[in-house]
Design a protein around this motif. Structure first.
Motif, PDB file in Angstrom:
ATOM      1  N   ALA A 113      -3.008  -0.368  -3.755  1.00  0.00           N
ATOM      2  CA  ALA A 113      -4.519  -0.006  -3.633  1.00  0.00           C
ATOM      3  C   ALA A 113      -4.331   1.543  -3.856  1.00  0.00           C
ATOM      4  CB  ALA A 113      -5.082  -0.725  -2.252  1.00  0.00           C
ATOM      5  N   GLN A 114      -5.396   2.052  -4.432  1.00  0.00           N
ATOM      6  CA  GLN A 114      -5.479   3.694  -4.539  1.00  0.00           C
ATOM      7  C   GLN A 114      -6.381   4.042  -3.381  1.00  0.00           C
ATOM      8  OE1 GLN A 114      -5.657   1.803  -7.734  1.00  0.00           O
ATOM      9  NE2 GLN A 114      -3.550   2.278  -8.313  1.00  0.00           N
ATOM     10  N   GLY A 115      -7.147   3.294  -2.645  1.00  0.00           N
ATOM     11  CA  GLY A 115      -8.021   3.482  -1.839  1.00  0.00           C
ATOM     12  C   GLY A 115      -8.453   2.592  -0.877  1.00  0.00           C
ATOM     13  N   TYR A 116      -8.652   2.851   0.236  1.00  0.00           N
ATOM     14  CA  TYR A 116      -9.045   2.009   1.208  1.00  0.00           C
ATOM     15  C   TYR A 116     -10.158   2.403   2.319  1.00  0.00           C
ATOM     16  CZ  TYR A 116      -7.537  -1.785   4.646  1.00  0.00           C
ATOM     17  OH  TYR A 116      -7.640  -2.787   5.547  1.00  0.00           O
TER      18      TYR A 116
ATOM     19  N   GLY B  76      -6.618   9.912  -8.879  1.00  0.00           N
ATOM     20  CA  GLY B  76      -6.390  10.214  -7.203  1.00  0.00           C
ATOM     21  C   GLY B  76      -6.268   8.879  -6.531  1.00  0.00           C
ATOM     22  N   SER B  77      -6.157   9.449  -5.248  1.00  0.00           N
ATOM     23  CA  SER B  77      -6.124   8.224  -4.118  1.00  0.00           C
ATOM     24  C   SER B  77      -6.967   8.697  -3.177  1.00  0.00           C
ATOM     25  CB  SER B  77      -4.659   7.969  -3.476  1.00  0.00           C
ATOM     26  OG  SER B  77      -3.829   7.507  -4.445  1.00  0.00           O
ATOM     27  N   LEU B  78      -7.437   7.779  -2.047  1.00  0.00           N
ATOM     28  CA  LEU B  78      -8.576   8.339  -1.381  1.00  0.00           C
ATOM     29  C   LEU B  78      -8.398   7.327  -0.197  1.00  0.00           C
ATOM     30  CD1 LEU B  78     -11.618  10.200  -1.243  1.00  0.00           C
ATOM     31  CD2 LEU B  78     -11.815   8.359   0.088  1.00  0.00           C
ATOM     32  N   LEU B  79      -8.181   7.486   1.099  1.00  0.00           N
ATOM     33  CA  LEU B  79      -8.334   6.858   2.371  1.00  0.00           C
ATOM     34  C   LEU B  79      -9.257   7.278   3.311  1.00  0.00           C
ATOM     35  CD1 LEU B  79      -4.456   6.410   3.174  1.00  0.00           C
ATOM     36  CD2 LEU B  79      -5.835   4.658   1.793  1.00  0.00           C
ATOM     37  N   GLN B  80     -10.081   6.400   3.780  1.00  0.00           N
ATOM     38  CA  GLN B  80     -11.323   6.955   4.761  1.00  0.00           C
ATOM     39  C   GLN B  80     -10.356   7.660   5.863  1.00  0.00           C
ATOM     40  OE1 GLN B  80     -13.608   3.731   5.708  1.00  0.00           O
ATOM     41  NE2 GLN B  80     -15.093   4.830   7.342  1.00  0.00           N
ATOM     42  N   PRO B  81     -10.860   8.631   6.349  1.00  0.00           N
ATOM     43  CA  PRO B  81      -9.947   9.327   7.687  1.00  0.00           C
ATOM     44  C   PRO B  81      -9.527   8.501   8.454  1.00  0.00           C
ATOM     45  CG  PRO B  81     -11.941  10.846   6.942  1.00  0.00           C
ATOM     46  CD  PRO B  81     -12.114   9.474   6.058  1.00  0.00           C
ATOM     47  N   LEU B  82     -10.435   7.474   9.162  1.00  0.00           N
ATOM     48  CA  LEU B  82      -9.980   6.640  10.154  1.00  0.00           C
ATOM     49  C   LEU B  82      -8.711   5.831   9.666  1.00  0.00           C
ATOM     50  CD1 LEU B  82     -10.386   5.052  12.944  1.00  0.00           C
ATOM     51  CD2 LEU B  82     -11.684   3.587  11.716  1.00  0.00           C
TER      52      LEU B  82
END
Length: 98
Positions: free
Chosen positions: A55-58, A79-85
């Motif tokens: 996964a590139q994001g969650y 790019g990749s992006l994870l929600q801060p939490l």
């Protein structure tokens, strides 16, 4: 006709199939697939499993739509992006294992 979406939003709770396994299958079929996990599950096991599966994001369901749109754009651009939490939980998991 095979579908080749630009970005896939994938829930981890699927009938009859584990979400991380579905992600592995998507990545095997389409190595260039860009996938954002979009789910209600925020356990370390789910987060780590999804990231290891490619996964590139969650993002967690309930995230503001602006943040969801931003994640789609970021992942679409490579790019990749994870929600801060989620990022905080992932980093805690990595620190505990290190």
């Amino acid at each position: 006709v095979a579908l080749r979406p630009d970005v896939i939003l994938l829930d981890l709770e699927l009938p009859g199939l584990d979400g991380a396994e579905a992600l592995r299958q998507i990545r095997a079929d389409q190595p260039g697939a860009r996938v954002i996990v979009f789910t209600a599950f925020d356990t370390d096991e789910r987060i780590v499993g999804a990231l290891q599966a490619g996964a590139q994001g969650y993002l967690l369901k309930g995230v503001p739509r602006e943040e969801l749109a931003r994640a789609i754009h970021v992942v679409h651009e490579g790019g990749s992006l994870l929600q801060p939490l989620v990022a905080a939980r992932f980093l805690d998991h990595v620190r505990q294992r290190g």
